[in-house]
Design a protein around this motif. Sequence first.
Motif, short mmCIF file in Angstrom:
data_model
loop_
_atom_site.label_atom_id
_atom_site.label_comp_id
_atom_site.label_asym_id
_atom_site.label_seq_id
_atom_site.Cartn_x
_atom_site.Cartn_y
_atom_site.Cartn_z
N THR A 235 0.17 -1.00 -0.52
CA THR A 235 0.17 0.21 0.07
C THR A 235 1.16 0.89 -0.10
N ASP A 236 2.20 0.90 -0.08
CA ASP A 236 3.02 2.48 0.34
C ASP A 236 3.74 2.58 -1.04
N GLY A 237 2.57 3.13 -1.46
CA GLY A 237 3.62 3.50 -2.41
C GLY A 237 2.53 4.97 -3.15
N LEU A 238 1.47 5.63 -2.68
CA LEU A 238 1.29 7.25 -2.96
C LEU A 238 1.38 7.95 -1.71
N ASP A 239 2.05 9.38 -2.06
CA ASP A 239 2.06 9.78 -0.24
C ASP A 239 1.30 9.95 0.53
N GLY A 244 -1.59 7.19 6.66
CA GLY A 244 -2.96 7.70 6.51
C GLY A 244 -4.03 6.71 7.40
N SER A 245 -4.22 5.63 5.98
CA SER A 245 -4.47 4.50 6.13
C SER A 245 -4.58 3.67 7.41
N SER A 246 -3.07 3.63 8.23
CA SER A 246 -2.60 3.33 9.18
C SER A 246 -3.17 4.10 10.94
N ILE A 292 0.14 9.63 12.06
CA ILE A 292 -0.20 11.26 11.82
C ILE A 292 0.75 12.59 11.79
N GLY A 293 1.42 12.49 12.78
CA GLY A 293 2.60 13.36 12.58
C GLY A 293 3.50 13.16 11.49
N PHE A 294 3.23 11.65 11.03
CA PHE A 294 4.48 11.77 10.38
C PHE A 294 3.27 12.49 8.66
N TRP A 404 -8.29 6.46 1.81
CA TRP A 404 -8.41 7.27 3.26
C TRP A 404 -10.37 6.77 3.69
N LEU A 405 -10.63 7.54 2.72
CA LEU A 405 -12.25 7.53 3.78
C LEU A 405 -13.44 5.98 3.34
#
Length: 421
Positions: A235-239, A244-246, A292-294, A404-405
């Motif tokens: 999933t880690d392929g877009l900014d 956010g999903s995590s 969230i901070g990241f 995210w939604l």
Amino acid sequence: MLYELFNYLDQLDVPGAGVFKYVSFRSVMAFILALFISTAIGRRIIDRLRRLQIGETVRELGLEGQLSKKGTPTMGGIIIIIAIIVPLLFFARLNNIYLILMLITTIWLGTLGFADDYIKVFKKDKEGLHGRFKIIAQVGLGLIVGLTLYFSPDVVIRENMEIRRAGQDTIEEVRIHPSEVKSTKTTIPFVKNNNFDYSVLAAWAGRYKTEVTWLLFVLMTIFVVTAVSNGTNLTDGLDGLAAGSSAIVGIALGVLAYTSSHFEFASFLNIMFIPGAEELVVFASAFIGATIGFLWYNAYPAQVFMGDTGSLTLGGIIAVFAIIIRKELLVPILCGVFFVEALSVMLQVFYFKYTKKKTGTGRRIFKMTPLHHHFQKPGNAGIDAIIQKPFNVVPESKIVVRFWLIGIILAAIAIITLKLR
């Protein structure tokens, strides 16, 4: 550390020292500190990575905005790991078996991901750590978690009991059993009695039923850890997508951990009570604050990527957390975004090999996988060509927000399954 200190001060009747007994207070403080650390140290770590020329290597794949990411610092998962661990050292009970397992998971998979990123960046090997070593490490973690939950005397539950009126199906009262017991029971969604015991699957084993039951439990632990950590990695392929999903999944897990560790809530929701799981709420708060901070630096356009250092760690944390609170069967719903991303890759590979064997020419379901890249790639191909529907490239930021939604909806569904039976 601070928990033990303030606990000692409370015994000396120092005013205000007793506030550290409250999970809610420690969770809020862990969230705030994690958020502060990830944003405060993030810039320094990014600058350090840039000076070391630890930048992302980008292959030309024809994706919208892809080449603009070239040279962006990677291995930013270090920020998340530090922001998770430091608050826990201050605000968590470090002798809690569940917290110990979560710390082991964070460090174990963080190290694995770091090794993979190191090989990619410094050894200039785009393949990174060989896949079999990743699998061995993930299986090893699954064994550690599964066997610890099996052997540790601190891992117990108090089962929920339904009191019914004689001759009626109506539940009059739900009570939590007074005795703490070792158990292989977990939560299964959408059924009336949502406690599922793995021993049901071992009924054929006769006198070895107990041993086979725990073997099945350990195998399930290994499978969930491996599947979720790899799914998050894909999933880690877009900014901002994975972070956010995590964070969304972390919020849901925090709610589930709190209800499972709170006697009154467990009784009200008719779920098993897990003593000691309240420390996982503190962990979840630090996890949410760190992710969230990241996003401060990882949101579009990203100033840093988490790399495998972050993605493998996040996935492993989510998996082990769900297993500990006996919610691993909710993972396909709760982690639906990760699940679909991984599924898209498997379907693509299977269909390509199948059609190549049958026709001599491999065909694709999607233009590119994981799924989020399908919406980035221009032109009509794969399923779009089959249905002959014009396809427009979706901006990266819009893809991320839409995912995210979807994640928020799935997280809400996972939570309400506690009552939706």
